[in-house]
Enzyme design. Structure first.
Site, short mmCIF file in Angstrom:
data_model
loop_
_atom_site.label_atom_id
_atom_site.label_comp_id
_atom_site.label_asym_id
_atom_site.label_seq_id
_atom_site.Cartn_x
_atom_site.Cartn_y
_atom_site.Cartn_z
N HIS A 185 70.35 0.83 -22.88
CA HIS A 185 71.28 1.75 -23.54
C HIS A 185 71.51 1.25 -24.98
O HIS A 185 71.69 0.06 -25.20
CB HIS A 185 72.61 1.75 -22.78
CG HIS A 185 73.57 2.80 -23.23
ND1 HIS A 185 74.31 2.69 -24.39
CD2 HIS A 185 73.92 3.99 -22.68
CE1 HIS A 185 75.07 3.77 -24.52
NE2 HIS A 185 74.85 4.57 -23.49
N CYS A 217 70.84 7.64 -25.82
CA CYS A 217 72.21 8.17 -25.84
C CYS A 217 72.48 8.81 -27.19
O CYS A 217 72.58 8.12 -28.21
CB CYS A 217 73.20 7.04 -25.55
SG CYS A 217 74.89 7.58 -25.65
N ASP A 276 77.59 13.23 -21.30
CA ASP A 276 78.26 11.94 -21.50
C ASP A 276 79.74 12.19 -21.67
O ASP A 276 80.26 13.20 -21.20
CB ASP A 276 77.61 11.23 -22.67
CG ASP A 276 77.70 9.72 -22.55
OD1 ASP A 276 78.43 9.25 -21.67
OD2 ASP A 276 77.06 9.02 -23.35
N HIS A 277 80.41 11.30 -22.34
CA HIS A 277 81.87 11.42 -22.48
C HIS A 277 82.27 12.85 -22.81
O HIS A 277 81.62 13.50 -23.62
CB HIS A 277 82.40 10.55 -23.62
CG HIS A 277 81.94 9.14 -23.52
ND1 HIS A 277 82.01 8.27 -24.57
CD2 HIS A 277 81.41 8.44 -22.50
CE1 HIS A 277 81.55 7.10 -24.20
NE2 HIS A 277 81.17 7.18 -22.95
N HIS A 289 71.32 10.41 -22.16
CA HIS A 289 72.76 10.72 -22.22
C HIS A 289 72.90 11.72 -23.35
O HIS A 289 72.46 11.43 -24.47
CB HIS A 289 73.58 9.49 -22.63
CG HIS A 289 73.74 8.47 -21.54
ND1 HIS A 289 74.48 7.32 -21.71
CD2 HIS A 289 73.30 8.43 -20.26
CE1 HIS A 289 74.47 6.62 -20.59
NE2 HIS A 289 73.76 7.26 -19.70
N TYR A 299 85.77 10.34 -19.03
CA TYR A 299 85.06 10.65 -17.78
C TYR A 299 85.81 11.61 -16.86
O TYR A 299 85.87 11.41 -15.66
CB TYR A 299 84.69 9.35 -17.05
CG TYR A 299 83.51 8.68 -17.71
CD1 TYR A 299 82.22 9.12 -17.45
CD2 TYR A 299 83.68 7.64 -18.61
CE1 TYR A 299 81.13 8.54 -18.06
CE2 TYR A 299 82.59 7.03 -19.23
CZ TYR A 299 81.32 7.50 -18.95
OH TYR A 299 80.24 6.93 -19.56
C1 DNO Z 1 80.10 4.36 -21.85
C2 DNO Z 1 78.73 4.13 -21.39
C3 DNO Z 1 78.35 2.68 -21.51
C4 DNO Z 1 77.05 2.46 -20.78
C5 DNO Z 1 76.54 1.04 -20.88
C6 DNO Z 1 75.15 0.97 -20.30
O1 DNO Z 1 80.71 5.26 -21.44
O2 DNO Z 1 77.83 4.95 -22.03
O3 DNO Z 1 79.35 1.88 -20.96
O4 DNO Z 1 77.24 2.74 -19.43
O5 DNO Z 1 76.51 0.61 -22.16
O6 DNO Z 1 74.89 -0.32 -19.88
#
Ligand code: DNO
Length: 359
Positions: free
Chosen positions: A206, A244, A316-317, A271, A330
């Site tokens: 990531h 991401c 993602d978020h 992501h 989340y």
């Molecule tokens: C946050 C996530 C990160 C991700 C880590 C992967 O919401 O995108 O915490 O899970 O960096 O190891």
């Protein structure tokens, strides 16, 4: 693309599997054993427990986020070998329940960083916010102090034990350069990738979030050049990236769609989310819609489609909307809306392609 949804587990997430089941097109959950300290081998019975819960809803558990990397591995300490051995054993076990992708990161000390978890947006919803100058001015000792006085301080995705020994960790990293970190990542990958291949599990790093150094700590997975370097450290299809869009997209110089086009065959997991960047370098997370932020989500999805992407994707978020109380970023609602936006783009691209073919 295969749509998946991050789930923190029963009793650990405000969102239930029942609710996730109602989101169109979600086929699996993205999971982890959040209560196992980093570096320890994951117990098989706990892995089976998650599998059983997911099976009840017809979800697969092919994507794990994350099997975290012990700091001793990132620091290159002699004790790393034991932690690497444990990591290999965890890979072996995960293969037994059909895991295909392991997401991890190589950020020293911290995972993602924000300065406000509930910043109000113009529409009245709240979202994660990052103030560049505030972080630049923050003295790590002050931060350590703040965190140690507040035992409940937590961030989604952060392992609590990282925070327990903050000042010691800062000390340990004092002379660790970016090159050292590259070196230590190389050492880790050289040992892990053959095991991952043997068990048919793709490793997907990531990017750093935000994609620049914070508190004087080195960060290396930050831009296209560095992703290229990562992929060539061990040039193998099982050494890949969790691309991401929100993490990389916080730096306006990063063109995420271009990265998709260049690295498509090495992205087992995507992501997708948007951020709005301000002139002073601050950024806030927005809805997934292209016009709401600074990242061209439409072009990113188009780039995946052009490349016949068959990997896993998760929204993602999201913002916190409709009064939802949840782990910061989340919640159910905005991530579900995000999924529908992604499907909207994807389906129209697929339809357009079919129309061209049948002409
Ligand atoms: C946050 C996530 C990160 C991700 C880590 C992967 O919401 O995108 O915490 O899970 O960096 O190891």
């Amino acid at each position: 693309m295969k749509m998946v949804f991050r789930w923190y587990g029963n009793g650990n997430d405000s969102v239930s599997l029942d609710q996730i089941k109602h989101i169109p097109g979600v086929e699996g959950i993205v999971w982890a054993l959040h209560d196992i300290p980093t570096g320890q081998e994951w117990p098989m019975e706990k892995i089976f427990e998650v599998k059983k819960q997911a099976d009840e809803y017809g979800f697969h558990i092919e994507v794990v986020e994350s099997v975290n990397i012990h700091e001793d591995i990132k620091l290159g300490l002699p004790t790393r070998d034991q932690y690497i051995e444990n990591y290999k054993k965890t890979i072996e076990k995960l293969a037994k329940v059909g895991v295909k992708v392991i997401c991890y990161n190589f950020m020293p000390v911290f995972d993602w960083i924000r300065t406000d978890l509930h910043k109000k947006l113009e529409d009245g919803s709240t979202a994660l916010f990052y103030e560049k100058e505030k972080v630049e001015k923050m003295n790590p000792t002050e931060l350590v102090d703040k965190i140690s006085k507040n035992p409940d301080f937590t961030m989604p995705g952060w392992e609590p034990e990282r925070l327990e020994h903050l000042s010691k960790l800062f000390e340990a990293y004092q002379n660790v350069t970016e090159e050292d970190l590259w070196h230590n990542l190389h050492y880790f990958l050289e040992q892990i990738i053959p095991v991952a291949e043997r068990h048919d599990i793709k490793m997907a790093i990531h990017p750093d979030d935000p994609p620049w150094s914070v508190f004087g700590l080195p960060r290396i997975i930050t831009n296209k050049e560095n992703i290229k370097r990562l992929l060539s450290l061990v040039d193998h299809p099982y050494n890949g990236v969790t691309l991401c869009s929100g993490s990389l997209g916080a730096n306006p110089e990063n063109d995420v769609a271009e990265m998709v086009r260049e690295f498509a065959d090495r992205i087992p997991f995507a992501h997708i989310r948007n951020v709005k960047i301000y002139e002073n370098g601050d950024f806030i997370e927005t809805s997934h819609r292209t016009s709401d932020g600074s990242v061209d989500i439409y072009d990113i999805v188009r780039a995946y489609h052009e490349n016949g992407f068959t990997g896993y994707v998760r929204p993602d978020h999201g913002r916190h909307i409709w009064g939802e109380e949840c782990r910061p970023g989340y919640g159910l609602y905005d991530r579900a809306l995000g999924i529908m936006y992604l499907w909207g783009i994807w389906d129209s691209l697929v339809r357009k392609e079919q129309e061209v073919v049948s002409c």
